[in-house]
Design an enzyme around this catalytic site. Structure first.
Site, short mmCIF file in Angstrom:
data_model
loop_
_atom_site.label_atom_id
_atom_site.label_comp_id
_atom_site.label_asym_id
_atom_site.label_seq_id
_atom_site.Cartn_x
_atom_site.Cartn_y
_atom_site.Cartn_z
N ALA A 56 0.84 -1.21 0.00
CA ALA A 56 0.00 0.00 0.00
C ALA A 56 0.87 1.25 0.00
O ALA A 56 0.54 2.24 -0.66
CB ALA A 56 -0.94 -0.02 1.21
N LEU A 59 2.15 1.60 -3.43
CA LEU A 59 1.04 1.98 -4.30
C LEU A 59 0.70 3.46 -4.13
O LEU A 59 0.31 4.13 -5.08
CB LEU A 59 -0.17 1.11 -3.99
N ASP A 60 0.86 3.97 -2.93
CA ASP A 60 0.60 5.39 -2.67
C ASP A 60 1.64 6.30 -3.31
O ASP A 60 1.37 7.47 -3.55
CB ASP A 60 0.57 5.65 -1.17
N ALA A 61 2.81 5.78 -3.57
CA ALA A 61 3.87 6.61 -4.15
C ALA A 61 3.60 6.97 -5.60
O ALA A 61 4.03 8.03 -6.06
CB ALA A 61 5.20 5.89 -4.03
#
Length: 79
Positions: A56, A59-61
């Site tokens: 996660a 994925l947020d990056a």
């Protein structure tokens, strides 16, 4: 010249929007797979949860990089 600036703004908006959409879909798939895997093997739940949080974070990056590139386009290229 003005049309070029408008296209840069549209490109930045599309970049941010698609980044947000992709992240949303990715989080949905990631959460679904975590629940499915935990339901199949409950003893692996803590390990799967840790790996899910790592994914996660990665994925947020992706949308953050997209927002950074979009801000560069808006303020440096078009500005």
């Amino acid at each position: 010249m003005e049309l070029t600036m408008e296209l840069v703004y549209i490109a930045a908006a599309i970049m941010i929007g698609l980044g947000a959409l992709g992240t949303g879909i990715g989080f949905a798939l990631l959460g679904g797979k975590l629940l499915e895997s935990t339901a199949r093997q409950p003893e692996l739940g803590p390990q799967l949860q840790t790996k899910t949080f790592l994914m996660a974070g990665l994925l947020d990056a992706v949308p953050m990089i997209g927002v950074g590139i979009a801000m560069y386009l808006i303020f440096v290229v078009a500005g």
